[in-house]
Design a protein around this motif. Sequence first.
Motif, PDB file in Angstrom:
ATOM      1  N   LEU A  24      15.004 -13.203   3.971  1.00  0.00           N
ATOM      2  CA  LEU A  24      14.925 -12.296   5.128  1.00  0.00           C
ATOM      3  C   LEU A  24      15.987 -11.204   5.070  1.00  0.00           C
ATOM      4  CD1 LEU A  24      14.097 -14.778   8.014  1.00  0.00           C
ATOM      5  CD2 LEU A  24      12.583 -13.123   6.908  1.00  0.00           C
ATOM      6  N   ARG A  25      17.194 -11.572   4.666  1.00  0.00           N
ATOM      7  CA  ARG A  25      18.263 -10.574   4.562  1.00  0.00           C
ATOM      8  C   ARG A  25      17.915  -9.519   3.522  1.00  0.00           C
ATOM      9  NH1 ARG A  25      22.776  -9.283   2.003  1.00  0.00           N
ATOM     10  NH2 ARG A  25      22.775 -10.931   0.450  1.00  0.00           N
ATOM     11  N   GLN A  26      17.443  -9.960   2.379  1.00  0.00           N
ATOM     12  CA  GLN A  26      17.082  -9.017   1.322  1.00  0.00           C
ATOM     13  C   GLN A  26      15.856  -8.190   1.710  1.00  0.00           C
ATOM     14  OE1 GLN A  26      18.915  -8.256  -1.233  1.00  0.00           O
ATOM     15  NE2 GLN A  26      20.416  -9.848  -0.802  1.00  0.00           N
ATOM     16  N   ALA A  27      14.897  -8.821   2.373  1.00  0.00           N
ATOM     17  CA  ALA A  27      13.700  -8.091   2.812  1.00  0.00           C
ATOM     18  C   ALA A  27      14.096  -6.974   3.775  1.00  0.00           C
ATOM     19  CB  ALA A  27      12.703  -9.039   3.465  1.00  0.00           C
ATOM     20  N   MET A  28      14.959  -7.290   4.730  1.00  0.00           N
ATOM     21  CA  MET A  28      15.403  -6.272   5.691  1.00  0.00           C
ATOM     22  C   MET A  28      16.084  -5.116   4.961  1.00  0.00           C
ATOM     23  SD  MET A  28      15.603  -5.217   8.733  1.00  0.00           S
ATOM     24  CE  MET A  28      16.594  -4.306   9.882  1.00  0.00           C
ATOM     25  N   ASP A  29      16.971  -5.443   4.033  1.00  0.00           N
ATOM     26  CA  ASP A  29      17.662  -4.393   3.280  1.00  0.00           C
ATOM     27  C   ASP A  29      16.668  -3.529   2.504  1.00  0.00           C
ATOM     28  OD1 ASP A  29      20.063  -5.358   4.239  1.00  0.00           O
ATOM     29  OD2 ASP A  29      20.656  -6.312   2.345  1.00  0.00           O
ATOM     30  N   LEU A  30      15.715  -4.171   1.851  1.00  0.00           N
ATOM     31  CA  LEU A  30      14.734  -3.420   1.044  1.00  0.00           C
ATOM     32  C   LEU A  30      13.781  -2.613   1.924  1.00  0.00           C
ATOM     33  CD1 LEU A  30      13.962  -6.096  -1.680  1.00  0.00           C
ATOM     34  CD2 LEU A  30      15.113  -3.894  -2.028  1.00  0.00           C
ATOM     35  N   PHE A  31      13.351  -3.197   3.043  1.00  0.00           N
ATOM     36  CA  PHE A  31      12.471  -2.464   3.959  1.00  0.00           C
ATOM     37  C   PHE A  31      13.184  -1.221   4.479  1.00  0.00           C
ATOM     38  CE2 PHE A  31      10.056  -6.572   5.372  1.00  0.00           C
ATOM     39  CZ  PHE A  31       9.323  -6.560   4.212  1.00  0.00           C
ATOM     40  N   GLN A  32      14.478  -1.337   4.786  1.00  0.00           N
ATOM     41  CA  GLN A  32      15.227  -0.177   5.256  1.00  0.00           C
ATOM     42  C   GLN A  32      15.444   0.842   4.147  1.00  0.00           C
ATOM     43  OE1 GLN A  32      18.469  -2.602   7.377  1.00  0.00           O
ATOM     44  NE2 GLN A  32      18.607  -0.563   8.254  1.00  0.00           N
ATOM     45  N   LEU A  33      15.770   0.368   2.969  1.00  0.00           N
ATOM     46  CA  LEU A  33      16.081   1.260   1.858  1.00  0.00           C
ATOM     47  C   LEU A  33      14.849   1.965   1.310  1.00  0.00           C
ATOM     48  CD1 LEU A  33      18.311   2.248  -0.114  1.00  0.00           C
ATOM     49  CD2 LEU A  33      17.715   0.296  -1.567  1.00  0.00           C
ATOM     50  N   SER A  54       7.641  -4.648  -2.512  1.00  0.00           N
ATOM     51  CA  SER A  54       6.701  -5.720  -2.855  1.00  0.00           C
ATOM     52  C   SER A  54       7.353  -7.078  -2.630  1.00  0.00           C
ATOM     53  CB  SER A  54       6.276  -5.603  -4.318  1.00  0.00           C
ATOM     54  OG  SER A  54       7.364  -5.907  -5.170  1.00  0.00           O
ATOM     55  N   LEU A  55       6.530  -8.111  -2.603  1.00  0.00           N
ATOM     56  CA  LEU A  55       7.067  -9.461  -2.527  1.00  0.00           C
ATOM     57  C   LEU A  55       7.931  -9.765  -3.747  1.00  0.00           C
ATOM     58  CD1 LEU A  55       4.078 -11.549  -1.114  1.00  0.00           C
ATOM     59  CD2 LEU A  55       6.225 -10.974   0.034  1.00  0.00           C
ATOM     60  N   GLN A  56       7.542  -9.233  -4.903  1.00  0.00           N
ATOM     61  CA  GLN A  56       8.345  -9.430  -6.105  1.00  0.00           C
ATOM     62  C   GLN A  56       9.707  -8.769  -5.963  1.00  0.00           C
ATOM     63  OE1 GLN A  56       7.637 -11.470  -8.876  1.00  0.00           O
ATOM     64  NE2 GLN A  56       9.840 -11.102  -8.995  1.00  0.00           N
ATOM     65  N   ASP A  57       9.753  -7.585  -5.353  1.00  0.00           N
ATOM     66  CA  ASP A  57      11.041  -6.921  -5.097  1.00  0.00           C
ATOM     67  C   ASP A  57      11.933  -7.811  -4.234  1.00  0.00           C
ATOM     68  OD1 ASP A  57      10.143  -4.611  -6.434  1.00  0.00           O
ATOM     69  OD2 ASP A  57       9.484  -3.659  -4.562  1.00  0.00           O
ATOM     70  N   ILE A  58      11.350  -8.378  -3.196  1.00  0.00           N
ATOM     71  CA  ILE A  58      12.108  -9.242  -2.287  1.00  0.00           C
ATOM     72  C   ILE A  58      12.610 -10.476  -3.040  1.00  0.00           C
ATOM     73  CG2 ILE A  58      11.955 -10.693  -0.217  1.00  0.00           C
ATOM     74  CD1 ILE A  58       9.835  -8.607   0.810  1.00  0.00           C
ATOM     75  N   ALA A  59      11.719 -11.092  -3.801  1.00  0.00           N
ATOM     76  CA  ALA A  59      12.087 -12.288  -4.560  1.00  0.00           C
ATOM     77  C   ALA A  59      13.225 -11.991  -5.532  1.00  0.00           C
ATOM     78  CB  ALA A  59      10.869 -12.826  -5.310  1.00  0.00           C
ATOM     79  N   SER A  60      13.110 -10.908  -6.267  1.00  0.00           N
ATOM     80  CA  SER A  60      14.155 -10.548  -7.232  1.00  0.00           C
ATOM     81  C   SER A  60      15.493 -10.327  -6.542  1.00  0.00           C
ATOM     82  CB  SER A  60      13.754  -9.289  -8.008  1.00  0.00           C
ATOM     83  OG  SER A  60      12.601  -9.534  -8.785  1.00  0.00           O
ATOM     84  N   ALA A  61      15.474  -9.607  -5.429  1.00  0.00           N
ATOM     85  CA  ALA A  61      16.711  -9.337  -4.700  1.00  0.00           C
ATOM     86  C   ALA A  61      17.314 -10.622  -4.131  1.00  0.00           C
ATOM     87  CB  ALA A  61      16.456  -8.336  -3.582  1.00  0.00           C
ATOM     88  N   ALA A  62      16.467 -11.560  -3.735  1.00  0.00           N
ATOM     89  CA  ALA A  62      16.936 -12.819  -3.158  1.00  0.00           C
ATOM     90  C   ALA A  62      17.307 -13.843  -4.223  1.00  0.00           C
ATOM     91  CB  ALA A  62      15.870 -13.394  -2.224  1.00  0.00           C
ATOM     92  N   GLY A  63      17.024 -13.524  -5.479  1.00  0.00           N
ATOM     93  CA  GLY A  63      17.362 -14.438  -6.560  1.00  0.00           C
ATOM     94  C   GLY A  63      16.448 -15.644  -6.639  1.00  0.00           C
ATOM     95  N   CYS A  64      15.192 -15.429  -6.317  1.00  0.00           N
ATOM     96  CA  CYS A  64      14.221 -16.520  -6.387  1.00  0.00           C
ATOM     97  C   CYS A  64      12.913 -15.982  -6.947  1.00  0.00           C
ATOM     98  CB  CYS A  64      14.008 -17.149  -5.008  1.00  0.00           C
ATOM     99  SG  CYS A  64      13.285 -16.053  -3.767  1.00  0.00           S
ATOM    100  N   SER A  65      11.919 -16.834  -7.035  1.00  0.00           N
ATOM    101  CA  SER A  65      10.619 -16.402  -7.548  1.00  0.00           C
ATOM    102  C   SER A  65       9.733 -15.927  -6.397  1.00  0.00           C
ATOM    103  CB  SER A  65       9.936 -17.565  -8.274  1.00  0.00           C
ATOM    104  OG  SER A  65       9.577 -18.569  -7.340  1.00  0.00           O
ATOM    105  N   LYS A  66       8.703 -15.199  -6.759  1.00  0.00           N
ATOM    106  CA  LYS A  66       7.713 -14.770  -5.768  1.00  0.00           C
ATOM    107  C   LYS A  66       7.052 -15.995  -5.139  1.00  0.00           C
ATOM    108  CE  LYS A  66       3.548 -11.930  -5.380  1.00  0.00           C
ATOM    109  NZ  LYS A  66       2.646 -11.034  -6.117  1.00  0.00           N
ATOM    110  N   ALA A  67       6.853 -17.037  -5.938  1.00  0.00           N
ATOM    111  CA  ALA A  67       6.271 -18.283  -5.416  1.00  0.00           C
ATOM    112  C   ALA A  67       7.155 -18.889  -4.327  1.00  0.00           C
ATOM    113  CB  ALA A  67       6.050 -19.279  -6.547  1.00  0.00           C
ATOM    114  N   THR A  68       8.471 -18.765  -4.485  1.00  0.00           N
ATOM    115  CA  THR A  68       9.393 -19.277  -3.469  1.00  0.00           C
ATOM    116  C   THR A  68       9.250 -18.481  -2.176  1.00  0.00           C
ATOM    117  OG1 THR A  68      10.943 -20.046  -5.151  1.00  0.00           O
ATOM    118  CG2 THR A  68      11.826 -19.719  -2.934  1.00  0.00           C
ATOM    119  N   VAL A  69       9.128 -17.167  -2.305  1.00  0.00           N
ATOM    120  CA  VAL A  69       8.912 -16.351  -1.113  1.00  0.00           C
ATOM    121  C   VAL A  69       7.620 -16.794  -0.430  1.00  0.00           C
ATOM    122  CG1 VAL A  69       8.510 -14.014  -0.223  1.00  0.00           C
ATOM    123  CG2 VAL A  69      10.204 -14.377  -2.031  1.00  0.00           C
ATOM    124  N   LEU A  70       6.582 -17.011  -1.207  1.00  0.00           N
ATOM    125  CA  LEU A  70       5.290 -17.422  -0.639  1.00  0.00           C
ATOM    126  C   LEU A  70       5.320 -18.860  -0.122  1.00  0.00           C
ATOM    127  CD1 LEU A  70       2.908 -15.599  -3.115  1.00  0.00           C
ATOM    128  CD2 LEU A  70       3.249 -15.111  -0.677  1.00  0.00           C
TER     129      LEU A  70
END
Length: 182
Positions: free
Chosen positions: A16-25, A32-48
């Motif tokens: 959520l923290r990384q998503a907020m930062d990316l949504f603002q930036l 993308s979900l992949q962008d969020i996952a990469s920024a959060a240091g996890c996989s897209k599957a983890t986000v899902l």
Amino acid sequence: MTVSTPARERTRREILRQAMDLFQLNGYNATSLQDIASAAGCSKATVLYHFSGKPAVLAAVLEPAAADVARLVAAAAAMGRSEAQEFAIAGFIDLAVEYRGVTDVIQDVIPVIEEMPEVAGLVTDGMTMIGLMAASDDPLEHDLAKFAVNGLLGECRRPGERSADELRRLCTIALGRLLRRA
């Protein structure tokens, strides 16, 4: 005794923290979900695992602001029209200043926000808030309140230009002049 946060909860918070930062930036649509996952240091599957999709991530990012708007609307509903208007205007100003970053995100998704059932409550409460601020059944007064809200939310999108106190003063004067009757 120190209480630790479970790893799943820490991961969810980081998403959520990384998503907020990316949504603002970058904006909601360009993230993308992949962008969020990469920024959060996890996989897209983890986000899902934590969220059913990008709209669900958005809803979770917006949830604290949405809950505050819902509380404000519920409190104003028990008041007379004039008192509710004053309360809604003051509350809107406080929320606009407090959630400046969220304003960026919301402005980016406004063209499609009504197509997102995940944030339907926020949309409904936002429209109710506009009605409370208009304090009238006159469609022109509602349009004026929408105009005022959109203009001030647009001003909130530039958090570096004004301090919180300067923004609060601007909002108070502008909404007072546009919406309150003499």
